[in-house]
Every structure is written in structure tokens, then in C-alpha cells.
Design a protein around this motif. Structure first.
Motif, PDB file in Angstrom:
ATOM      1  N   UNK A  78     -20.864   8.589 -16.438  1.00 55.81           N
ATOM      2  CA  UNK A  78     -19.423   8.804 -16.410  1.00 55.81           C
ATOM      3  C   UNK A  78     -18.710   7.599 -17.023  1.00 55.81           C
ATOM      4  N   UNK A  79     -17.658   7.848 -17.793  1.00 59.83           N
ATOM      5  CA  UNK A  79     -17.191   9.167 -18.237  1.00 59.83           C
ATOM      6  C   UNK A  79     -18.160   9.788 -19.243  1.00 59.83           C
ATOM      7  N   UNK A  80     -18.410  11.054 -19.082  1.00 61.25           N
ATOM      8  CA  UNK A  80     -19.396  11.749 -19.909  1.00 61.25           C
ATOM      9  C   UNK A  80     -18.921  11.839 -21.356  1.00 61.25           C
ATOM     10  N   UNK A  81     -19.872  11.703 -22.271  1.00 62.45           N
ATOM     11  CA  UNK A  81     -19.583  11.869 -23.692  1.00 62.45           C
ATOM     12  C   UNK A  81     -20.375  13.029 -24.289  1.00 62.45           C
ATOM     13  N   UNK A  82     -20.906  13.891 -23.426  1.00 65.03           N
ATOM     14  CA  UNK A  82     -21.611  15.075 -23.879  1.00 65.03           C
ATOM     15  C   UNK A  82     -20.963  16.318 -23.273  1.00 65.03           C
ATOM     16  N   UNK A  83     -20.935  17.425 -23.999  1.00 62.28           N
ATOM     17  CA  UNK A  83     -20.459  18.686 -23.411  1.00 62.28           C
ATOM     18  C   UNK A  83     -21.349  19.096 -22.245  1.00 62.28           C
ATOM     19  N   UNK A  84     -20.836  19.947 -21.388  1.00 64.44           N
ATOM     20  CA  UNK A  84     -21.578  20.314 -20.177  1.00 64.44           C
ATOM     21  C   UNK A  84     -22.359  21.613 -20.310  1.00 64.44           C
ATOM     22  N   UNK A  85     -22.482  22.154 -21.540  1.00 67.21           N
ATOM     23  CA  UNK A  85     -23.275  23.369 -21.745  1.00 67.21           C
ATOM     24  C   UNK A  85     -24.380  23.090 -22.761  1.00 67.21           C
ATOM     25  N   UNK A  86     -25.481  23.833 -22.700  1.00 68.99           N
ATOM     26  CA  UNK A  86     -26.531  23.668 -23.716  1.00 68.99           C
ATOM     27  C   UNK A  86     -26.020  23.899 -25.134  1.00 68.99           C
ATOM     28  N   UNK A  87     -25.155  24.894 -25.287  1.00 68.32           N
ATOM     29  CA  UNK A  87     -24.615  25.192 -26.614  1.00 68.32           C
ATOM     30  C   UNK A  87     -23.742  24.029 -27.110  1.00 68.32           C
ATOM     31  N   UNK A  88     -22.925  23.478 -26.213  1.00 68.14           N
ATOM     32  CA  UNK A  88     -22.076  22.349 -26.596  1.00 68.14           C
ATOM     33  C   UNK A  88     -22.890  21.136 -26.985  1.00 68.14           C
ATOM     34  N   UNK A  89     -23.934  20.852 -26.214  1.00 66.30           N
ATOM     35  CA  UNK A  89     -24.784  19.706 -26.548  1.00 66.30           C
ATOM     36  C   UNK A  89     -25.544  19.944 -27.852  1.00 66.30           C
ATOM     37  N   UNK A  90     -25.930  21.197 -28.094  1.00 64.98           N
ATOM     38  CA  UNK A  90     -26.592  21.511 -29.358  1.00 64.98           C
ATOM     39  C   UNK A  90     -25.653  21.260 -30.537  1.00 64.98           C
ATOM     40  N   UNK A  91     -24.392  21.670 -30.413  1.00 66.51           N
ATOM     41  CA  UNK A  91     -23.414  21.417 -31.472  1.00 66.51           C
ATOM     42  C   UNK A  91     -23.203  19.915 -31.659  1.00 66.51           C
ATOM     43  N   UNK A  92     -23.158  19.181 -30.557  1.00 65.27           N
ATOM     44  CA  UNK A  92     -23.012  17.736 -30.648  1.00 65.27           C
ATOM     45  C   UNK A  92     -24.180  17.122 -31.423  1.00 65.27           C
ATOM     46  N   UNK A  93     -25.397  17.542 -31.089  1.00 64.38           N
ATOM     47  CA  UNK A  93     -26.565  16.994 -31.772  1.00 64.38           C
ATOM     48  C   UNK A  93     -26.622  17.426 -33.229  1.00 64.38           C
ATOM     49  N   UNK A  94     -26.074  18.604 -33.523  1.00 65.48           N
ATOM     50  CA  UNK A  94     -25.976  19.035 -34.918  1.00 65.48           C
ATOM     51  C   UNK A  94     -25.085  18.078 -35.702  1.00 65.48           C
ATOM     52  N   UNK A  95     -23.950  17.691 -35.108  1.00 67.84           N
ATOM     53  CA  UNK A  95     -23.056  16.751 -35.769  1.00 67.84           C
ATOM     54  C   UNK A  95     -23.696  15.379 -35.918  1.00 67.84           C
ATOM     55  N   UNK A  96     -24.398  14.936 -34.892  1.00 67.59           N
ATOM     56  CA  UNK A  96     -25.069  13.637 -34.975  1.00 67.59           C
ATOM     57  C   UNK A  96     -26.081  13.644 -36.117  1.00 67.59           C
ATOM     58  N   UNK A  97     -26.861  14.715 -36.216  1.00 64.22           N
ATOM     59  CA  UNK A  97     -27.830  14.827 -37.291  1.00 64.22           C
ATOM     60  C   UNK A  97     -27.141  14.872 -38.652  1.00 64.22           C
ATOM     61  N   UNK A  98     -26.020  15.580 -38.742  1.00 62.39           N
ATOM     62  CA  UNK A  98     -25.288  15.667 -40.007  1.00 62.39           C
ATOM     63  C   UNK A  98     -24.759  14.298 -40.430  1.00 62.39           C
ATOM     64  N   UNK A  99     -24.255  13.522 -39.477  1.00 59.37           N
ATOM     65  CA  UNK A  99     -23.799  12.168 -39.805  1.00 59.37           C
ATOM     66  C   UNK A  99     -24.963  11.352 -40.352  1.00 59.37           C
ATOM     67  N   UNK A 100     -26.089  11.395 -39.669  1.00 63.86           N
ATOM     68  CA  UNK A 100     -27.252  10.622 -40.103  1.00 63.86           C
ATOM     69  C   UNK A 100     -27.729  11.044 -41.488  1.00 63.86           C
ATOM     70  N   UNK A 101     -27.674  12.340 -41.778  1.00 61.91           N
ATOM     71  CA  UNK A 101     -28.288  12.873 -42.998  1.00 61.91           C
ATOM     72  C   UNK A 101     -27.330  12.995 -44.181  1.00 61.91           C
ATOM     73  N   UNK A 102     -26.038  13.252 -43.922  1.00 62.59           N
ATOM     74  CA  UNK A 102     -25.132  13.604 -45.003  1.00 62.59           C
ATOM     75  C   UNK A 102     -23.904  12.698 -45.107  1.00 62.59           C
ATOM     76  N   UNK A 103     -23.293  12.373 -43.985  1.00 58.90           N
ATOM     77  CA  UNK A 103     -22.063  11.576 -44.047  1.00 58.90           C
ATOM     78  C   UNK A 103     -22.371  10.094 -44.280  1.00 58.90           C
ATOM     79  N   UNK A 104     -23.172   9.511 -43.412  1.00 65.43           N
ATOM     80  CA  UNK A 104     -23.472   8.085 -43.547  1.00 65.43           C
ATOM     81  C   UNK A 104     -24.093   7.734 -44.904  1.00 65.43           C
TER      82      UNK A 104
END
Length: 230
Positions: A78-104
Motif C-alpha cells: 500500500x498504496x497499491x500500484x497494480x489493478x485488483x483484477x487479473x485482467x487489469x494486471x495483465x494490461x499493466x504488464x502488457x504496457x510494461x513490456x511495450x515500454x521495454x520493447x518499443x518506447x524506451x
């Protein structure tokens, strides 16, 4: 609880991500500047792949940003920085992967380094590197613009998450380049998100605590050896 230390370079994008998460959670930590030691036995003993950041928590050592922020999130939930659903966390990890692979890679490794880092080191920009990256950055900004156009304020909804803190440092550094200033004018929703992020108390505290860069010359050899070629 044992003290946390973050080892890294003051201007490293991924170091900024780790520090933003700690700041958001109000976790005290010490920053140790590795820039004078980049590529040295001391650095490689902490990170065998010659990168940053590295976290030390008591006797526990950890490298790789995604592992570090996941550890911080589990240790300080706390305070949490992850969504509280599996789908939300999956979307979060998708964005993290996209930053690592495409944005950065394109915003930082290509354009920001060529426009901000190399000139500071007395090295001319490589226009071919910049030109290669710009169409790929445009695609990334189109994707972010669509996502943020849902009107909830942040990438995954009305609350800031790890996805936002991952994307913000790359977009900030790119925004300091001439190309970034020009391109952002075509993406008003992304620009509004950037302003919203900068207004967060976490980001204001992080900026105020930003350590100065003390070892520019030590960065020259590392930067040139890791430069893209086209």
C-alpha cells in the motif's frame, strides 16, 4: 526493516522507474551513483550484464527493473500500484513490456541519446539513428493516445499504476528533444497525461530529490559502445 539502496546512474530511465515507485510508496531509500564505476568490476559484481538499476535490501541483491518494482510492490503493498483484477494486471504488464520493447529503445536509446546525451559528451548526433526511430515512436504515441482517450486520466483507469510510472520517464526525456517537442503537438491527450503525471506529488518529490550528474566523462565510452548503428 533493513535499509533499501538503489544503485544506478542519476539520469537512467530505468533507475527513475524504481525510484518513482519507492517515492510513491514513501519508502526511505539511499541512492548510490554507479556512473563513475560503469563497466568496472564493482559494477559487474552488482549486475553481470552491465546495466542499472540494482536494489540492495539488507543482504538481498536484485537487478532488472521489473523484478525490482515487483519486489517493492509485494513488500510494500500500500498504496497499491497494480489493478485488483487479473485482467487489469495483465494490461499493466502488457504496457510494461511495450515500454521495454518499443518506447524506451526508440525514445531513449535512439533519439534522446543522440539529441541529449551524445552532444553533452562532445559526440555529434547520428541522424540515421534518429530517422530510424521516429516512425516507430509515432506508432507508440498513436497507441498511447488511443488508450488515454478513454478519458479516465491514466493508462489503466482513474488511478496511477506501474504502467504510468514505466512510461513516464521515456516520454519525459523524449520531450526534451526537438523531435519530441514537435511530435507531442500532434498528440494532445498524451501531452495532457504528461502534464498530469508531472503534477503528481510523487513526481514533484522525485524531481526535487534528483541527484546531480557527477561523472559525464565516465559515460562516454559506455555510451559509444552501446550506440545503435544503421
Amino acid at each position: 526493516m533493513a535499509e533499501i539502496t538503489i544503485f544506478g546512474f542519476p539520469h537512467s530511465t530505468f533507475v527513475h522507474i524504481a525510484r518513482l515507485v519507492l517515492t510513491h510508496k514513501e519508502v526511505p531509500y539511499t541512492f548510490e551513483d554507479l556512473e563513475p564505476d560503469m563497466g568496472s568490476p564493482k559494477h559487474l559484481a552488482l549486475h553481470p550484464f552491465d546495466r542499472v538499476p540494482i536494489l540492495r535490501h539488507g543482504d538481498f541483491m536484485l537487478y532488472e527493473t521489473s523484478a525490482i518494482v515487483t519486489y517493492i510492490e509485494e513488500l510494500f503493498p500500500t498504496p497499491a500500484l497494480q489493478p485488483d483484477t487479473p485482467q487489469g494486471r495483465a494490461r499493466m504488464n502488457q504496457w510494461i513490456s511495450a515500454v521495454n520493447s518499443y518506447y524506451y529503445p526508440y525514445m531513449i536509446y535512439h533519439v534522446s541519446h543522440e539529441r541529449n546525451v551524445f552532444p553533452e559528451l562532445g559526440i555529434p548526433s547520428d541522424e540515421a539513428v534518429v530517422a530510424h526511430a521516429l516512425p516507430k515512436i509515432e506508432v507508440g504515441l498513436q497507441v498511447a493516445e488511443r488508450q488515454l482517450s478513454h478519458g479516465q486520466g491514466f493508462l489503466l483507469g482513474s488511478e496511477v499504476t506501474l504502467a504510468d510510472y514505466y512510461l513516464m520517464p521515456s516520454t519525459h526525456s523524449f520531450g526534451r528533444t526537438p523531435e519530441g517537442k514537435t511530435m507531442y503537438a500532434s498528440f494532445p491527450v498524451v501531452q495532457a497525461w504528461r502534464e498530469r503525471m508531472e503534477a503528481l506529488p510523487t513526481v514533484r518529490s522525485f524531481r526535487a530529490a534528483q541527484p546531480p550528474r557527477t561523472s559525464i566523462e565516465h559515460a562516454r565510452k559506455w555510451a559509444v559502445s552501446h550506440r545503435p548503428k544503421y
